[in-house]
Design a protein around this motif. Structure first.
Motif, mmCIF file in Angstrom:
data_model
loop_
_atom_site.group_PDB
_atom_site.id
_atom_site.type_symbol
_atom_site.label_atom_id
_atom_site.label_comp_id
_atom_site.label_asym_id
_atom_site.label_seq_id
_atom_site.Cartn_x
_atom_site.Cartn_y
_atom_site.Cartn_z
ATOM 1 N N GLY A 75 0.986 -1.201 0.649
ATOM 2 C CA GLY A 75 0.339 -0.179 -0.355
ATOM 3 C C GLY A 75 0.422 1.338 0.087
ATOM 4 N N PRO A 76 0.094 2.273 -0.346
ATOM 5 C CA PRO A 76 0.725 3.543 -0.538
ATOM 6 C C PRO A 76 0.708 4.125 0.894
ATOM 7 N N ASP A 77 0.158 3.759 1.345
ATOM 8 C CA ASP A 77 0.353 5.323 2.652
ATOM 9 C C ASP A 77 1.085 4.320 4.186
ATOM 10 N N ARG A 78 1.688 5.264 4.811
ATOM 11 C CA ARG A 78 2.125 4.613 5.712
ATOM 12 C C ARG A 78 1.279 3.951 7.118
ATOM 13 N N VAL A 79 0.036 3.542 6.835
ATOM 14 C CA VAL A 79 -1.325 2.750 7.509
ATOM 15 C C VAL A 79 -1.999 2.473 6.975
ATOM 16 N N THR A 80 -2.118 1.138 6.623
ATOM 17 C CA THR A 80 -2.650 -0.086 4.847
ATOM 18 C C THR A 80 -3.807 -0.635 5.518
ATOM 19 N N VAL A 81 -4.907 -0.855 5.752
ATOM 20 C CA VAL A 81 -5.676 -1.414 6.178
ATOM 21 C C VAL A 81 -6.343 -2.146 4.855
ATOM 22 N N ARG A 82 -6.146 -3.632 4.897
ATOM 23 C CA ARG A 82 -6.853 -3.947 3.741
ATOM 24 C C ARG A 82 -8.227 -5.756 3.951
ATOM 25 N N GLY A 83 -8.548 -5.824 3.434
ATOM 26 C CA GLY A 83 -9.475 -7.175 3.833
ATOM 27 C C GLY A 83 -10.476 -7.746 2.117
ATOM 28 N N PRO A 84 -10.984 -8.512 2.520
ATOM 29 C CA PRO A 84 -11.600 -9.531 1.273
ATOM 30 C C PRO A 84 -12.141 -9.011 0.287
ATOM 31 N N ASP A 85 -12.180 -7.831 0.171
ATOM 32 C CA ASP A 85 -13.046 -7.004 -0.699
ATOM 33 C C ASP A 85 -12.129 -6.198 -1.169
ATOM 34 N N ASP A 86 -10.132 -6.704 -1.043
ATOM 35 C CA ASP A 86 -9.106 -5.652 -1.670
ATOM 36 C C ASP A 86 -8.362 -7.146 -2.335
ATOM 37 N N LEU A 87 -9.028 -8.420 -2.146
ATOM 38 C CA LEU A 87 -8.738 -9.363 -2.576
ATOM 39 C C LEU A 87 -9.381 -9.963 -3.644
ATOM 40 N N THR A 88 -10.110 -9.069 -3.996
ATOM 41 C CA THR A 88 -11.358 -10.105 -5.107
ATOM 42 C C THR A 88 -11.874 -8.291 -5.865
ATOM 43 N N ALA A 89 -10.716 -7.515 -5.858
ATOM 44 C CA ALA A 89 -11.858 -6.332 -6.671
ATOM 45 C C ALA A 89 -11.188 -6.037 -8.202
ATOM 46 N N HIS A 90 -9.630 -7.095 -8.102
ATOM 47 C CA HIS A 90 -9.153 -6.756 -9.549
ATOM 48 C C HIS A 90 -7.883 -7.684 -9.676
ATOM 49 N N VAL A 91 -7.480 -8.403 -10.831
ATOM 50 C CA VAL A 91 -7.083 -9.806 -10.059
ATOM 51 C C VAL A 91 -5.447 -9.246 -10.173
#
Length: 539
Positions: free
Chosen positions: A430-446
């Protein structure tokens, strides 16, 4: 009593004409006496700390105020209160003199008598000095028996010093103290300033100004070691406690000691939940057959968390951090930080402290969070952590968090834990110093799956696809690689790419044909476009 309290007394209607100098903390000066003086040279009657009342009978013309104020300032009085009856208003000469000497000046309106001001101050001083022994005993009894011990401790400060005191977490959550709580932005700003002061090694108490108001922040330590401050509590006092008399400062020290004991009890209360998280993690990662996991997990969770006969809906949260680009933030500190962020009343999920079981796994924190419908709001969690860590994180630092899908059945725990770890790998890019990723981020784009591929494999893939173009550009001073990147960024639009590169469409077609010839790939095919996109993102 302090000058700030006197000004807050609406029934007196006092008006502050000259405030303290920046950083002087004059509004927090303790008032020890209230003499009324109308002598031009009052020095022999002053010992320091007084609120001097004057009817201004000594003032006749400009210039009279300077020697009078000079004497008061040298004597160390707390403030000067001037009546408006004699001259209809407070002379500008007196205002200027007080401003030169940094002496707070208060106007007493004609309808307010000096007797009312004196009685108000003496009543407060008397109440503090000769408080009921029975009340003192009762307060100490509450400290020993009340489950809300921090609030009982802070009641001592409110009763003894007349100050509103709050205890905040490192994320700005109010743990105890005055109500209503601070505005969320103010609380977050105070917590962020505290973390920055701790990281900079500043002396305690930390003096910070937020919203034009000076606060003193005193830590209630969580432990020792690097980044321990992420789990600290902090006592926030809207006053400059460094200027308090020794007796008041000692009282604050004793209160902080009691809060430290309450902090330890708070940590001990979490022991069972942390043991649960460790047992769940060990079981999910063990060789226990998949068909046995539901029974074992259901029993564990039922006994410690839910108290019901069904598996509670939950999510896994996995997090880690780094300092200076290569040194991990202790997982125990990240664990406490996330526990605090997740129990905010307006936070990313509707959860209480009893809904979170947290442990550490190497340099990562792992949390099992009981969630209602909807689950953890990853964007809200990122905003919360970003606000708290804005001043603590350096340019090469970062905190990354991965969140799984909700788990409705214990048999899905292994999949969910793996999903949280995959989301954490995506967050690492992630580009930010604090980044949170969830299930939607795994399926939004190949292409979001790229971080799940080992870095070495990604680099080899990029080299195989892009090196022919790099070599050609280097030898012939062309821009084929940049042309390819722009072409894909424009969704393979010939006219859009030509316009962006300031080329004729025929010239662009010639370049793309050369790219296809050098790489042996057909850019009219979707899979070729995706391969080149992946190579560009990986290289």
């Amino acid at each position: 009593m302090r000058l700030r309290e006197l000004l807050d007394a609406d029934e007196l209607g006092l008006l502050l004409l000259v405030g303290p100098r920046d950083g002087d903390g004059g509004l927090d000066r303790a008032i020890s006496a209230v003499p009324t003086i109308d002598l031009a040279d009052p020095g022999r009657f002053l010992g320091g700390g007084e609120l001097v009342l004057t009817g201004l009978a000594w003032w006749r013309a400009d210039g009279d105020a300077e020697p009078f104020v000079r004497v008061l300032a040298r004597a160390g009085v707390a403030a000067l209160a001037a009546g408006e009856v004699e001259h209809g208003l407070v002379p500008h000469d007196l205002v200027r003199a007080c401003r030169r000497h940094g002496l707070p000046l208060v106007a007493v309106r004609p309808e307010t008598s000096f007797a009312a001001v004196t009685e108000h101050v003496l009543h407060r001083l008397h109440r503090r000095d000769v408080g009921s022994l029975a009340a003192v005993v009762e307060r100490h009894r509450r400290l020993l028996t009340d489950r809300a011990a921090p609030d009982s401790v802070l009641e001592l400060l409110r009763h003894s010093l007349g100050l509103e005191v709050r205890v905040l977490s490192a994320t700005g959550r109010q743990i105890a103290g005055a109500r209503p709580p601070l505005h969320p932005k103010t609380a977050s700003a105070l917590a962020a300033r505290y973390l920055a002061a701790r990281r900079a090694g500043e002396a305690v108490p930390h003096r910070v100004t937020v919203g034009g108001r000076l606060h003193s922040l005193v830590p209630v330590r969580n432990g020792h070691g690097d980044a321990a401050e992420l789990g600290d509590w902090l006592v926030a006092v809207e006053a400059d406690v460094s200027r308090w008399p020794p007796t008041d400062a000692e009282l604050l020290d004793r209160v902080v000691e009691l809060l430290t004991d309450a902090r330890s009890a708070h940590e001990r209360a979490k022991a069972a939940l942390r043991d649960l998280a460790r047992r769940c993690l060990d079981l999910v990662r063990s060789s226990v057959p998949a068909e046995e996991i539901p029974v074992r997990l259901r029993s564990t969770a039922q006994a410690v968390i839910s108290g019901v006969g069904t598996w509670p809906r939950c999510q896994y949260v996995v997090a880690g951090g780094e300092r200076d680009g290569d040194r991990p933030v202790p997982a125990s500190a990240v664990r406490v930080l996330l526990e605090e962020a997740l129990v905010q009343e307006d936070g990313p999920v509707r959860a209480t402290a009893q809904d979170i079981a947290a442990t550490v796994d190497g340099d990562r924190a792992v949390l099992l969070v009981l969630v209602p419908e909807g689950g953890v709001d990853c964007a809200a969690l990122q905003r919360r952590l970003s606000a708290a860590l804005a001043r603590w994180l350096g340019p090469a630092d970062g905190v990354r968090v991965g969140v799984s899908s909700p788990v409705d059945d214990p048999g899905d725990s292994r999949r969910a834990l793996a999903e949280a770890h995959n989301a954490l790998r995506v967050a690492a890019d992630g580009p930010d110093r604090v980044t949170v990723r969830g299930p939607d981020d795994l399926t939004a784009h190949v292409l979001s799956l790229l971080p799940l591929i080992p870095a070495e494999a990604r680099r080899a893939f990029a080299t195989r696809h892009l090196d022919p173009l790099r070599d050609h550009d280097r030898r012939h001073r062309t821009d084929l690689l940049a042309t390819l990147e722009t072409f894909l960024d424009c969704d393979a639009s010939w006219t859009g790419t030509a316009a962006r590169l300031h080329l004729h469409v025929n010239s662009l077609r010639h370049r793309v044909a050369r790219i296809e010839q050098l790489t042996g790939r057909d850019l009219s095919r979707l899979e070729t476009k995706l391969d080149f996109l992946a190579a560009l993102r990986s290289g």
